[in-house]
Scaffold this active site. Structure first.
Site, PDB file in Angstrom:
ATOM      1  N   LYS A  54       0.789  -1.240   0.000  1.00 28.24           N
ATOM      2  CA  LYS A  54       0.000   0.000   0.000  1.00 28.24           C
ATOM      3  C   LYS A  54       0.819   1.289   0.000  1.00 28.24           C
ATOM      4  O   LYS A  54       0.312   2.364   0.330  1.00 28.24           O
ATOM      5  CB  LYS A  54      -1.022   0.037   1.156  1.00 28.24           C
ATOM      6  CG  LYS A  54      -1.843  -1.211   1.356  1.00 28.24           C
ATOM      7  CD  LYS A  54      -2.266  -1.938   0.109  1.00 28.24           C
ATOM      8  CE  LYS A  54      -3.353  -1.269  -0.688  1.00 28.24           C
ATOM      9  NZ  LYS A  54      -3.669  -2.119  -1.902  1.00 28.24           N
ATOM     10  N   GLY A  56       2.156   2.590  -2.720  1.00 28.05           N
ATOM     11  CA  GLY A  56       2.135   3.234  -4.027  1.00 28.05           C
ATOM     12  C   GLY A  56       2.829   2.399  -5.106  1.00 28.05           C
ATOM     13  O   GLY A  56       3.252   2.923  -6.137  1.00 28.05           O
ATOM     14  N   THR A  58       1.638   0.295  -7.304  1.00 26.25           N
ATOM     15  CA  THR A  58       0.984   0.287  -8.613  1.00 26.25           C
ATOM     16  C   THR A  58       1.277   1.590  -9.349  1.00 26.25           C
ATOM     17  O   THR A  58       1.497   1.597 -10.569  1.00 26.25           O
ATOM     18  CB  THR A  58      -0.540   0.095  -8.422  1.00 26.25           C
ATOM     19  OG1 THR A  58      -0.746  -0.940  -7.457  1.00 26.25           O
ATOM     20  CG2 THR A  58      -1.221  -0.263  -9.720  1.00 26.25           C
ATOM     21  N   THR A 113       7.766  -6.546  -5.818  1.00 24.65           N
ATOM     22  CA  THR A 113       7.832  -7.391  -4.616  1.00 24.65           C
ATOM     23  C   THR A 113       7.455  -6.579  -3.383  1.00 24.65           C
ATOM     24  O   THR A 113       7.633  -5.365  -3.347  1.00 24.65           O
ATOM     25  CB  THR A 113       9.229  -8.006  -4.416  1.00 24.65           C
ATOM     26  OG1 THR A 113       9.162  -8.940  -3.334  1.00 24.65           O
ATOM     27  CG2 THR A 113      10.284  -6.973  -4.067  1.00 24.65           C
ATOM     28  N   HIS A 114       6.915  -7.293  -2.389  1.00 21.42           N
ATOM     29  CA  HIS A 114       6.684  -6.685  -1.069  1.00 21.42           C
ATOM     30  C   HIS A 114       7.613  -7.327  -0.031  1.00 21.42           C
ATOM     31  O   HIS A 114       7.437  -7.109   1.170  1.00 21.42           O
ATOM     32  CB  HIS A 114       5.245  -6.917  -0.607  1.00 21.42           C
ATOM     33  CG  HIS A 114       4.204  -6.135  -1.356  1.00 21.42           C
ATOM     34  ND1 HIS A 114       4.362  -4.840  -1.738  1.00 21.42           N
ATOM     35  CD2 HIS A 114       2.948  -6.480  -1.743  1.00 21.42           C
ATOM     36  CE1 HIS A 114       3.270  -4.425  -2.359  1.00 21.42           C
ATOM     37  NE2 HIS A 114       2.399  -5.400  -2.371  1.00 21.42           N
ATOM     38  N   ARG A 136       5.968   4.796   2.235  1.00 20.23           N
ATOM     39  CA  ARG A 136       4.846   5.709   2.546  1.00 20.23           C
ATOM     40  C   ARG A 136       4.687   5.745   4.058  1.00 20.23           C
ATOM     41  O   ARG A 136       4.960   4.747   4.740  1.00 20.23           O
ATOM     42  CB  ARG A 136       3.572   5.169   1.886  1.00 20.23           C
ATOM     43  CG  ARG A 136       2.364   6.065   1.999  1.00 20.23           C
ATOM     44  CD  ARG A 136       1.144   5.408   1.362  1.00 20.23           C
ATOM     45  NE  ARG A 136       0.029   6.315   1.239  1.00 20.23           N
ATOM     46  CZ  ARG A 136      -1.179   5.976   0.799  1.00 20.23           C
ATOM     47  NH1 ARG A 136      -1.412   4.725   0.436  1.00 20.23           N
ATOM     48  NH2 ARG A 136      -2.142   6.863   0.734  1.00 20.23           N
ATOM     49  N   SER A 144      -4.828   2.403   4.534  1.00 19.95           N
ATOM     50  CA  SER A 144      -4.985   1.817   3.206  1.00 19.95           C
ATOM     51  C   SER A 144      -4.992   0.280   3.292  1.00 19.95           C
ATOM     52  O   SER A 144      -5.791  -0.389   2.634  1.00 19.95           O
ATOM     53  CB  SER A 144      -3.835   2.292   2.304  1.00 19.95           C
ATOM     54  OG  SER A 144      -3.978   1.788   1.001  1.00 19.95           O
ATOM     55  N   PHE A 148      -7.715  -2.567   2.269  1.00 23.68           N
ATOM     56  CA  PHE A 148      -7.327  -3.626   1.333  1.00 23.68           C
ATOM     57  C   PHE A 148      -7.657  -5.003   1.925  1.00 23.68           C
ATOM     58  O   PHE A 148      -8.152  -5.889   1.229  1.00 23.68           O
ATOM     59  CB  PHE A 148      -5.830  -3.505   1.016  1.00 23.68           C
ATOM     60  CG  PHE A 148      -5.383  -4.372  -0.122  1.00 23.68           C
ATOM     61  CD1 PHE A 148      -6.039  -4.332  -1.353  1.00 23.68           C
ATOM     62  CD2 PHE A 148      -4.292  -5.225   0.014  1.00 23.68           C
ATOM     63  CE1 PHE A 148      -5.617  -5.128  -2.418  1.00 23.68           C
ATOM     64  CE2 PHE A 148      -3.867  -6.020  -1.043  1.00 23.68           C
ATOM     65  CZ  PHE A 148      -4.530  -5.979  -2.260  1.00 23.68           C
ATOM     66  N   MET A 238      -5.378   6.954 -13.297  1.00 22.98           N
ATOM     67  CA  MET A 238      -5.162   5.533 -12.992  1.00 22.98           C
ATOM     68  C   MET A 238      -6.425   4.886 -12.440  1.00 22.98           C
ATOM     69  O   MET A 238      -6.695   3.711 -12.682  1.00 22.98           O
ATOM     70  CB  MET A 238      -3.978   5.356 -12.040  1.00 22.98           C
ATOM     71  CG  MET A 238      -2.647   5.543 -12.777  1.00 22.98           C
ATOM     72  SD  MET A 238      -1.182   5.188 -11.808  1.00 22.98           S
ATOM     73  CE  MET A 238      -1.430   3.480 -11.322  1.00 22.98           C
ATOM     74  N   LYS A 264      -8.306   6.518  -2.334  1.00 24.47           N
ATOM     75  CA  LYS A 264      -8.247   7.980  -2.226  1.00 24.47           C
ATOM     76  C   LYS A 264      -6.951   8.548  -2.792  1.00 24.47           C
ATOM     77  O   LYS A 264      -6.936   9.640  -3.336  1.00 24.47           O
ATOM     78  CB  LYS A 264      -8.379   8.414  -0.768  1.00 24.47           C
ATOM     79  CG  LYS A 264      -9.780   8.268  -0.200  1.00 24.47           C
ATOM     80  CD  LYS A 264      -9.885   9.019   1.117  1.00 24.47           C
ATOM     81  CE  LYS A 264     -11.211   8.756   1.787  1.00 24.47           C
ATOM     82  NZ  LYS A 264     -11.236   9.263   3.174  1.00 24.47           N
ATOM     83  N   GLY A 265      -5.858   7.827  -2.562  1.00 24.21           N
ATOM     84  CA  GLY A 265      -4.579   8.260  -3.132  1.00 24.21           C
ATOM     85  C   GLY A 265      -4.060   9.574  -2.587  1.00 24.21           C
ATOM     86  O   GLY A 265      -3.466  10.370  -3.328  1.00 24.21           O
TER      87      GLY A 265
HETATM   88  S1  PPS Z   1      -0.443  -2.984  -3.280  1.00 20.05           S
HETATM   89  O1  PPS Z   1      -1.664  -3.816  -3.206  1.00 20.05           O
HETATM   90  O2  PPS Z   1       0.353  -3.130  -2.051  1.00 20.05           O
HETATM   91  O3  PPS Z   1       0.352  -3.223  -4.467  1.00 20.05           O
HETATM   92  O4  PPS Z   1      -0.991  -1.486  -3.297  1.00 20.05           O
HETATM   93  P1  PPS Z   1      -0.159  -0.198  -3.722  1.00 20.05           P
HETATM   94  O5  PPS Z   1      -0.289   0.001  -5.181  1.00 20.05           O
HETATM   95  O6  PPS Z   1       1.190  -0.238  -3.133  1.00 20.05           O
HETATM   96  O7  PPS Z   1      -0.921   0.960  -2.943  1.00 20.05           O
HETATM   97  C1  PPS Z   1      -2.255   1.321  -3.184  1.00 20.05           C
HETATM   98  C2  PPS Z   1      -2.416   2.736  -2.671  1.00 20.05           C
HETATM   99  O8  PPS Z   1      -1.801   3.640  -3.619  1.00 20.05           O
HETATM  100  C3  PPS Z   1      -2.787   4.555  -4.071  1.00 20.05           C
HETATM  101  N1  PPS Z   1      -2.506   4.931  -5.459  1.00 20.05           N
HETATM  102  C4  PPS Z   1      -2.198   6.182  -5.838  1.00 20.05           C
HETATM  103  N2  PPS Z   1      -2.062   7.324  -5.128  1.00 20.05           N
HETATM  104  C5  PPS Z   1      -1.761   8.448  -5.809  1.00 20.05           C
HETATM  105  N3  PPS Z   1      -1.606   8.490  -7.159  1.00 20.05           N
HETATM  106  C6  PPS Z   1      -1.737   7.381  -7.912  1.00 20.05           C
HETATM  107  N4  PPS Z   1      -1.580   7.428  -9.220  1.00 20.05           N
HETATM  108  C7  PPS Z   1      -2.041   6.149  -7.242  1.00 20.05           C
HETATM  109  N5  PPS Z   1      -2.244   4.888  -7.657  1.00 20.05           N
HETATM  110  C8  PPS Z   1      -2.520   4.163  -6.552  1.00 20.05           C
HETATM  111  C9  PPS Z   1      -4.087   3.783  -3.906  1.00 20.05           C
HETATM  112  O9  PPS Z   1      -5.193   4.635  -3.970  1.00 20.05           O
HETATM  113  C10 PPS Z   1      -3.867   3.164  -2.547  1.00 20.05           C
HETATM  114  O10 PPS Z   1      -3.882   4.107  -1.497  1.00 20.05           O
HETATM  115  P2  PPS Z   1      -5.200   4.513  -0.652  1.00 20.05           P
HETATM  116  O11 PPS Z   1      -4.699   5.379   0.472  1.00 20.05           O
HETATM  117  O12 PPS Z   1      -5.837   3.251  -0.167  1.00 20.05           O
HETATM  118  O13 PPS Z   1      -6.068   5.284  -1.600  1.00 20.05           O
END
Ligand code: PPS
Length: 301
Positions: A54, A56, A58, A113-114, A136, A144, A148, A238, A264-265
Site C-alpha cells: 500500500k 504506491g 501500482t 515485490t513486497h 509511505r 490503506s 485492502f 489511474m 483515495k490516493g
Molecule cells: S499494493 O496492493 O500493495 O500493491 O498497493 P499499492 O499500489 O502499493 O498501494 C495502493 C495505494 O496507492 C494509491 N494509489 C495512488 N495514489 C496516488 N496516485 C496514484 N496514481 C495512485 N495509484 C494508486 C491507492 O489509492 C492506494 O492508497 P489509498 O490510500 O488506499 O487510496
C-alpha cells in the site's frame, strides 16, 4: 465451469490465516509457494520495485512501465499492470504465479515485490539488480492496508479498525512489520543500487520524483514525454484506467464494491480514522521502534 467455480475447486480458501516464513507472516498461498520462490533466478537487467504493501507500488509500476516504453501510453494499455509488472511472490490458486508470468517476459523486466530484505531471494543481490524502494508513512499505510484487507479476501479477516491497527503495530499482518521493512531497505541502500523514494514526495511533486527515477535508469525522455507520464499516472487517470486499477481481477479475490483498490490516493487520510487515543499510542510506539534511524516520514503535506 466459471472461473470462480474453478478457483474454488483448485483450493482457493478465502480468509486463510497467515503463514510464517523465516519469522515473517505472509499470505498463506504465498508462503506455501516458498520453495519455488527460493529457486527464482534474477537477470542482471531486471528492475525491482519493492515496497511494503500500500505504499504506491501500482503507481510506481505504471510510471516504470511507461519509462521502459519511452512514454508510449497506448502500449501501456497492452495488458493489466500485474501482467506488465509481475508480482514476484504472488501465488493464488487458480491464477498464474508471479514466477510463471516472469518466466514469459522478455528482458528487461520490471518485477514487483513486497518482500523484506531478509526474504528477498539472494539472486537479486548476486546480480546487483537496480531496485526502487518506495516508502509511505506508517499511518496512511495502516488505513490503506485495512481497506485492502476488507476487499481482498486472500487476507485473514481484519477485525475492527482498532483490532487491525494493533496487529499492524505488532507486525502481525501480511509481509510483517512496516517498521522493519522500511528500516531494512533504508540500510541496504547504502551498499546496493537502490533508489529510495517516498509516496508523499511523489504527491507533492510527481514530476520531480519521476525525473529522479529517469536519472537512476539513465533514461532521458525529454520534457514533453515527462509531462505526459505525469498526466497518465495521476490518481484520477489511474483510477479510470482498467489496465491499472485492478478491476480485471475476479470479484472473489478483490471486491471493489467494499473498497476500491484506487481508494483515495492522498497523504493524511489517517486523520479520518485514528482516534486521539490511537494516535497517541501509535506515536509513542513509533518513536520507540524508529529510534536511531535517520529515516523521516511526512504524515501530511
Ligand atoms: S499494493 O496492493 O500493495 O500493491 O498497493 P499499492 O499500489 O502499493 O498501494 C495502493 C495505494 O496507492 C494509491 N494509489 C495512488 N495514489 C496516488 N496516485 C496514484 N496514481 C495512485 N495509484 C494508486 C491507492 O489509492 C492506494 O492508497 P489509498 O490510500 O488506499 O487510496
Amino acid at each position: 465451469m466459471s472461473r470462480q467455480q474453478r478457483m474454488e475447486e483448485e483450493g482457493l480458501i478465502l480468509r486463510p490465516e497467515l503463514k510464517y516464513i523465516h519469522g515473517v507472516p505472509l499470505i498463506k498461498f504465498f508462503a506455501e509457494n516458498w520453495e519455488r520462490m527460493e529457486g527464482f533466478q534474477a537477470r542482471p537487467d531486471d528492475l525491482l520495485i519493492s515496497t511494503y504493501p500500500k505504499a504506491g507500488t501500482t503507481w510506481m509500476s505504471e510510471i516504470l512501465d511507461l519509462i521502459f516504453n519511452n512514454g508510449d501510453t497506448e502500449r501501456s494499455k497492452r495488458d493489466a499492470i500485474y501482467i506488465r509488472v509481475p508480482f514476484l511472490e504472488s501465488a493464488v490458486p487458480g491464477r498464474r504465479k508471479g514466477t510463471e508470468e516472469l518466466a514469459d517476459l522478455p528482458s528487461p523486466r520490471i518485477i514487483k515485490t513486497h518482500l523484506s530484505i531478509e526474504l528477498l531471494p539472494q539472486t537479486f543481490w548476486d546480480n546487483n539488480c537496480k531496485m526502487i524502494y518506495l516508502a509511505r508513512n506508517a499511518k496512511d499505510v495502516a488505513v490503506s492496508y485495512y481497506h485492502f484487507y476488507l476487499m481482498a479476501k486472500v487476507h485473514p479477516e481484519p477485525g475492527t479498525w482498532e483490532e487491525f491497527l494493533q496487529k499492524y503495530m505488532d507486525g502481525e499482518v501480511s509481509f510483517g512489520s512496516w517498521y522493519d521493512h522500511v528500516k531494512g531497505w533504508w540500510e541496504k541502500r547504502k551498499k546496493y543500487r537502490i533508489l529510495y523514494l517516498f509516496f508523499e514526495d511523489m504527491k507533492e511533486d510527481p514530476k520531480r520524483e519521476i525525473q529522479k527515477v529517469m536519472k537512476f535508469l539513465e533514461k532521458d525522455l525529454g520534457e514533453e514525454v515527462l509531462e505526459n507520464i505525469v498526466h497518465h499516472t495521476s490518481f484520477q487517470a489511474m483510477k479510470e484506467n482498467t489496465m491499472a486499477n485492478y478491476t480485471t481481477i475476479p470479484l472473489l479475490l478483490m471486491d471493489h464494491s467494499i473498497s476500491p483498490f484506487m481508494r483515495k490516493g492522498i497523504a493524511g487520510d489517517w486523520k479520518n480514522y485514528f482516534t486521539v487515543a490511537q494516535n497517541e499510542a501509535f506515536d509513542a510506539d513509533y518513536t520507540r521502534k524508529m529510534a536511531g534511524t535517520g529515516l523521516r516520514f511526512r504524515t501530511e503535506l
